[in-house]
Write a protein that holds these residues in place. Sequence first.
Motif, short mmCIF file in Angstrom:
data_model
loop_
_atom_site.label_atom_id
_atom_site.label_comp_id
_atom_site.label_asym_id
_atom_site.label_seq_id
_atom_site.Cartn_x
_atom_site.Cartn_y
_atom_site.Cartn_z
N GLY A 303 -31.59 9.54 32.24
CA GLY A 303 -31.32 9.61 30.81
C GLY A 303 -32.00 10.82 30.19
N CYS A 319 -26.44 8.17 29.27
CA CYS A 319 -27.10 7.64 30.47
C CYS A 319 -26.15 7.82 31.66
CB CYS A 319 -27.43 6.17 30.23
SG CYS A 319 -28.03 5.29 31.69
N MET A 329 -23.03 -2.20 33.08
CA MET A 329 -23.94 -1.33 32.32
C MET A 329 -24.08 -1.83 30.89
SD MET A 329 -22.64 2.43 33.65
CE MET A 329 -21.00 2.23 32.94
N ILE A 331 -26.75 -1.14 27.07
CA ILE A 331 -27.87 -0.48 26.39
C ILE A 331 -28.54 -1.51 25.49
CG2 ILE A 331 -28.54 1.29 24.71
CD1 ILE A 331 -26.35 3.05 25.80
N CYS A 380 -31.32 1.89 28.87
CA CYS A 380 -30.04 1.87 29.59
C CYS A 380 -30.27 1.07 30.87
CB CYS A 380 -29.58 3.29 29.90
SG CYS A 380 -28.00 3.36 30.80
N ARG A 390 -33.31 0.40 35.24
CA ARG A 390 -33.17 0.77 33.84
C ARG A 390 -33.91 2.07 33.59
NH1 ARG A 390 -37.20 -3.20 30.35
NH2 ARG A 390 -39.17 -2.40 31.20
#
Length: 442
Positions: A303, A319, A329, A331, A380, A390
């Motif tokens: 990121g 990301c 995925m 956030i 993320c 993450r």
Amino acid sequence: VRGFKAVSVEDGMVVLSWVLDASPEESNVVHFEVFYKKMGTDEVVATVFDDNQQVNTTVPIVKIVGLEVGSLYRFFVVSHNQKGSSLPSSIIKLNASTAAWQGIPISGSSSPPHILSLNARSPTWLQFSWNPPAISHPEDVLSYRLYYKDTLVPNSTLKMRETDVTSLRIEFLKPTNQYLVYATAITVHDGANVESSGSEKLMVWTETTVPALIETPTIEPADIHLGSNMTVHCKAMGDPLPTITLYINNQVLRSEKTRHMVTMVHNVTSDMGHVSCYADNGYGTPMIASRKITINRAPHLTGPGLTVAAIGDTVSLLCTVVAFPAPVMAIFSDEEMEHSLGDTDRVTIIGEGDEEDYSRFYLSLTIHNASAKDAGDYYCHANNTLGEERVKMQLQLTSPSTNVTQCCSSKNVTSDCLESCRFSLDLDFLLARPQCLPQVES
């Protein structure tokens, strides 16, 4: 009987002599039979025992007269006693004329090899076999010569290969070409090589070339995991035999002359995305076949780290996820990842996959008209069947300024660094141009 030789040759006459393997008392020889025949131009090795004239003698020497001057004759001798007959002696071939004789004894040789056969062929080689001589002394050590010449090239040189066995492959020949081939046998008498007459002659063709073709690589297992092993099969066709080369990410891994090459690749890494098999046999255009492979792996995320923007700006945090199978995925706005973000009138979240790399995915968070409460940490997160990961992304918001570019110019920021003059601080740009960092700080 051994040591059979012609000791004198005159017009229409020849004197032949030989010795016994044992003394006359031990062998109890009663008499000898000398067989001979005038040879024609169409003589073949299968008629080696077909001799139509003979003379008898009780001593190991004989004079034969009445031969046709200038003609070619063949002779061999057999001994007899009360228990039977010996094996034939070696064979003498000579011209019954004074002019043809060089004044030295002519040693007997074995009969020629026979039943010369073509066993296999390709565009560049011919494989032959033959039977050993029908007549040779039991103690003779035989070797062979295989003669060949290109019949399509005028006045081509007769070439020769030697061997101790009754088969031979002639290599480095021309494709779709005709060759004349025959064999002879070699024995050693008194330290000198004595060569037989030639076998039957063959006119043979090499095969037509087939340019190399290659199949798409086959890879096992179907699911390849990071750090595991995989087996790559490269299969090719073509004549002559092609050389197969295995490439991984355009780097040569292995090369072999074969039609099926199997290669075990150990410790598969994440950058092994392309596997190619290449085939070439020197004829036609070399062929290559490739396939992309996707390696199963747990998610790995990157990121932007810190992003600095001005209040009121539109801010995007991107990301990047590398994983396979495709990950889930999201956030989050909290470290415990209990509050995931979704689309609102100001927030847009977009996830997509790379069109060329099936293991690469992108998840972006876009905030329109950013306010002070939007500042902070975002997380993320991605997970698949092999694991999860993450990455933290920080957003810092500042009060808006009027003309950023004008401000930078007044601070003497150079032209190659003006792109960094924005409310959102682009760390990737500064890493690529570290000389701009002191100017931006001012």
